[in-house]
Enzyme design. Structure first.
Site, mmCIF file in Angstrom:
data_model
loop_
_atom_site.group_PDB
_atom_site.id
_atom_site.type_symbol
_atom_site.label_atom_id
_atom_site.label_comp_id
_atom_site.label_asym_id
_atom_site.label_seq_id
_atom_site.Cartn_x
_atom_site.Cartn_y
_atom_site.Cartn_z
ATOM 1 C CG HIS A 122 0.543 7.216 5.104
ATOM 2 N ND1 HIS A 122 1.704 7.620 5.733
ATOM 3 C CD2 HIS A 122 0.636 5.869 4.995
ATOM 4 C CE1 HIS A 122 2.471 6.569 5.987
ATOM 5 N NE2 HIS A 122 1.839 5.487 5.554
ATOM 6 N N GLY A 156 0.838 -1.193 0.000
ATOM 7 C CA GLY A 156 0.000 0.000 0.000
ATOM 8 C C GLY A 156 0.875 1.245 0.000
ATOM 9 C CD GLN A 213 3.455 5.855 2.502
ATOM 10 O OE1 GLN A 213 2.482 5.349 1.970
ATOM 11 N NE2 GLN A 213 4.371 5.125 3.115
ATOM 12 C CB CYS A 245 4.974 2.347 7.442
ATOM 13 S SG CYS A 245 4.603 3.844 6.520
ATOM 14 C CG LEU A 246 6.524 0.873 1.430
ATOM 15 C CD1 LEU A 246 6.019 1.163 0.020
ATOM 16 C CD2 LEU A 246 7.593 -0.205 1.409
ATOM 17 C CG HIS A 291 -0.972 1.920 7.373
ATOM 18 N ND1 HIS A 291 -0.081 1.479 8.328
ATOM 19 C CD2 HIS A 291 -0.214 2.563 6.438
ATOM 20 C CE1 HIS A 291 1.150 1.847 7.990
ATOM 21 N NE2 HIS A 291 1.101 2.496 6.835
ATOM 22 C CD GLU A 292 -1.274 2.766 2.714
ATOM 23 O OE1 GLU A 292 -0.729 3.880 2.589
ATOM 24 O OE2 GLU A 292 -0.630 1.727 2.979
HETATM 25 ZN ZN LIG Z 1 2.536 3.572 5.669
#
Ligand SMILES: [Zn+2]
Length: 197
Positions: free
Chosen positions: A170, A78, A83, A124-125, A166-167
């Protein structure tokens, strides 16, 4: 957001599919950015609140293609536009790690259908090599626009429900570490700083 188990299984498959997608995409679109760099915690730009997409157009679709490319390259499942330092309400997801199930959510909203929380080990990336248990409602209804600007609804349970929350966080400038104790958060910050040094 990504998970170790998924990562191990899908690396090779994702690589091949990404290569194929890239080739087709580059022939079609000339203003491609390709793989974008992912902001890393505690970059203050991750705290910026994203604005709704006013009109879904070719530029939006180009961003979506680049976000998929970036997410697959990083073995993620995701990615939110925040991000990659684009502060628009766009999310891409691919929970199965194959192009068979790429998902796009523009201006997403969720309604909680069951407030019973599920614990998931989240990663998380933007927060590399860090996994912590976070609890979130496990059953939600998503309303969003697709890449053609059409509204759709999707009922989400389990991993999909967790991932969309989660997204969306962000897009609100929120990170999963915000759910942890400040001591834990500081420890993660220090570890990331040390790893980057
Ligand atoms: Zn994330």
């Amino acid at each position: 957001m990504y998970f170790l188990l998924l990562q191990a299984c899908y690396n090779s498959v994702v690589f091949q599919i990404t290569q194929g997608t890239n080739a087709g995409f580059k022939n079609r679109v000339t203003f491609t950015m390709g793989i974008m760099s992912i902001l890393k915690y505690p970059d203050p730009r991750l705290r910026q609140k994203a604005l709704p997409v006013a009109a879904v157009n070719a530029k939006t679709r180009s961003l979506i293609e680049d976000m998929f490319e970036t997410m697959w390259d990083a073995n993620g499942i995701g990615l939110a536009a925040t991000q990659v330092d684009v502060h628009e309400r766009v999310i891409v997801m691919d929970l199965e790690g194959e192009q068979a199930a790429p998902r796009v959510y523009i201006n997403p909203e969720i309604e909680i259908l069951d407030a019973t929380c599920l614990p998931y080990d989240e990663g998380c990336l933007s927060i590399p090599d860090t996994y912590e248990t976070v609890e979130r409602p496990g059953h939600v209804m998503i309303t969003a626009l697709d890449q053609d600007g059409a509204e759709f609804k999707e009922e989400a349970k389990g991993l999909l429900a967790v991932c969309i929350q989660h997204e969306i966080d962000h897009l609100e400038g929120k990170l999963f570490v915000d759910y942890l104790s400040s001591i834990k958060r500081q420890r993660i910050r220090k570890k990331l700083k040390k790893n980057r040094a």
